[in-house]
Design an enzyme around this catalytic site. Structure first.
Site, short mmCIF file in Angstrom:
data_model
loop_
_atom_site.label_atom_id
_atom_site.label_comp_id
_atom_site.label_asym_id
_atom_site.label_seq_id
_atom_site.Cartn_x
_atom_site.Cartn_y
_atom_site.Cartn_z
N THR A 1 -5.35 -7.73 10.43
CA THR A 1 -5.66 -6.42 9.86
C THR A 1 -5.24 -5.26 10.75
OG1 THR A 1 -7.62 -7.48 8.93
CG2 THR A 1 -7.58 -5.07 8.91
N PHE B 1 -14.70 2.90 8.45
CA PHE B 1 -13.37 3.25 7.95
C PHE B 1 -13.33 3.34 6.41
CE2 PHE B 1 -12.79 -1.00 6.43
CZ PHE B 1 -13.35 -1.84 7.39
N LYS C 1 0.80 -1.22 0.00
CA LYS C 1 0.00 0.00 0.00
C LYS C 1 0.84 1.28 0.00
CE LYS C 1 -3.99 -2.25 2.19
NZ LYS C 1 -4.91 -2.30 3.37
N HIS D 1 -2.32 -5.60 1.35
CA HIS D 1 -3.64 -6.22 1.14
C HIS D 1 -3.40 -7.65 0.66
CE1 HIS D 1 -7.64 -7.07 -0.58
NE2 HIS D 1 -6.96 -7.60 -1.59
N ARG E 1 2.67 -6.64 8.69
CA ARG E 1 1.91 -5.48 9.17
C ARG E 1 2.44 -4.97 10.51
NH1 ARG E 1 -4.13 -7.54 7.24
NH2 ARG E 1 -4.23 -6.27 5.33
N1 ADP Z 1 -10.98 -1.31 12.21
C1 ADP Z 1 -10.36 -0.75 11.18
N2 ADP Z 1 -9.84 0.47 11.31
C2 ADP Z 1 -9.21 1.08 10.29
N3 ADP Z 1 -9.05 0.53 9.08
C3 ADP Z 1 -9.54 -0.71 8.90
C4 ADP Z 1 -10.21 -1.41 9.93
N4 ADP Z 1 -10.59 -2.64 9.45
C5 ADP Z 1 -10.15 -2.68 8.17
N5 ADP Z 1 -9.53 -1.54 7.84
C6 ADP Z 1 -8.92 -1.21 6.52
O1 ADP Z 1 -9.69 -1.83 5.49
C7 ADP Z 1 -8.89 -2.80 4.78
C8 ADP Z 1 -9.76 -3.97 4.36
O2 ADP Z 1 -10.37 -4.51 5.53
P1 ADP Z 1 -10.45 -6.13 5.66
O3 ADP Z 1 -10.73 -6.73 4.34
O4 ADP Z 1 -11.35 -6.39 6.82
O5 ADP Z 1 -8.96 -6.52 6.15
P2 ADP Z 1 -7.81 -7.28 5.32
O6 ADP Z 1 -7.12 -6.20 4.51
O7 ADP Z 1 -6.92 -7.83 6.40
O8 ADP Z 1 -8.47 -8.32 4.46
C9 ADP Z 1 -7.80 -3.17 5.79
O9 ADP Z 1 -6.63 -3.69 5.18
C10 ADP Z 1 -7.53 -1.81 6.45
O10 ADP Z 1 -6.70 -1.02 5.60
MG MG Z 2 -9.97 -8.10 3.21
#
Ligand code: ADP
Ligand code: MG
Ligand code: GTP
Length: 192
Positions: free
Chosen positions: A114, A80, A31, A141, A128
């Site tokens: 995450t 978010f 990212k 991601h 991370r």
């Molecule tokens: N609680 C949170 N607070 C801030 N940003 C978040 C939060 N949950 C998710 N995100 C952002 O949204 C993106 C996508 O969320 P998600 O798909 O749940 O996680 P991942 O990227 O681990 O698959 C995350 O990588 C992060 O950048």
């Molecule tokens: Mg995700």
């Protein structure tokens, strides 16, 4: 008894050589928070390579706000969402199609959970934890399923044909003998 042991070892070794598990593909995005610093970008790419992933496709690009909104549409009702969209369209990203046995799970394990603040304490050796700044700016991601992968990669690699890759290329990568790595492009490919 000795002969039986020898025989079972021989069979085991033969099977291991012949029956290798299939590979899986996943989409990895490094990212904007990381891509701003080439040293951190390459440190993460090297972690991916050292952990046994093949780089099948690589692309340095940017997402427009509209593309980020679409890419993360599954989160449009989350608190978010807008900070995520503005963050993901704020700078250069490094996109990769990675291949490995169980690539989706293994890439998510290497990334770590995450939420960065928790991850720094619970899983300090993950990407991370090492390179994330906040739960929003969490460095990377990864697709969370094969279905997500099939949707997500098309945003960056519209010409990539995953069915064709599995049918024609995967076995070469499983064998691993005629594969070369192009460091400039961050790509593994069949030797020409
Ligand atoms: N609680 C949170 N607070 C801030 N940003 C978040 C939060 N949950 C998710 N995100 C952002 O949204 C993106 C996508 O969320 P998600 O798909 O749940 O996680 P991942 O990227 O681990 O698959 C995350 O990588 C992060 O950048
Ligand atoms: Mg995700
Ligand atoms: N439930 C809820 N949690 C929130 C809200 N805003 C932020 N958080 C949480 O508060 C923590 C801090 O938010 P982050 O976005 O990671 O931290 P930040 O300092 O704002 O970092 P940047 O967003 O990257 O600038 C994260 O765990 C978020 O999930 C909110 O409106 N509701």
């Amino acid at each position: 008894m000795f002969v039986c042991n020898q025989l079972s070892q021989l069979v085991g070794q033969t099977l291991k050589n012949v029956v290798k598990p299939p590979l899986q593909l996943t989409l990895a995005i490094i990212k904007p928070d990381v891509c701003k610093d080439p040293n951190r970008l390459n440190a993460i790419r090297n972690m991916i390579k050292i952990n046994g992933f093949y780089f099948i496709r690589s692309l340095i690009t940017r997402m427009s706000e509209l593309e980020a909104k679409d890419f993360y549409s599954e989160h449009k009702d989350k608190f978010f969402y807008w900070r995520l969209v503005s963050f993901m369209s704020s700078g250069v990203i490094s996109c990769h199609i990675l291949a490995k046995h169980n690539a989706i799970t293994e890439w998510r394990q290497l990334m770590g959970p995450t939420k960065v603040y928790m991850t720094k304490f619970n899983e300090p050796n993950t990407i991370r934890a090492l390179y994330g700044l906040s739960d929003t700016r969490n460095a990377t991601h990864g697709s969370d399923s094969s279905q997500s992968f099939e949707r997500e990669f098309k945003h960056f690699f519209p010409d990539f044909d995953s069915d064709k890759w599995f049918a024609e290329q995967m076995q070469h990568f499983i064998n691993g003998t005629d594969i070369e790595f192009l460091a400039e492009e961050w790509i593994h490919r069949l030797k020409r």
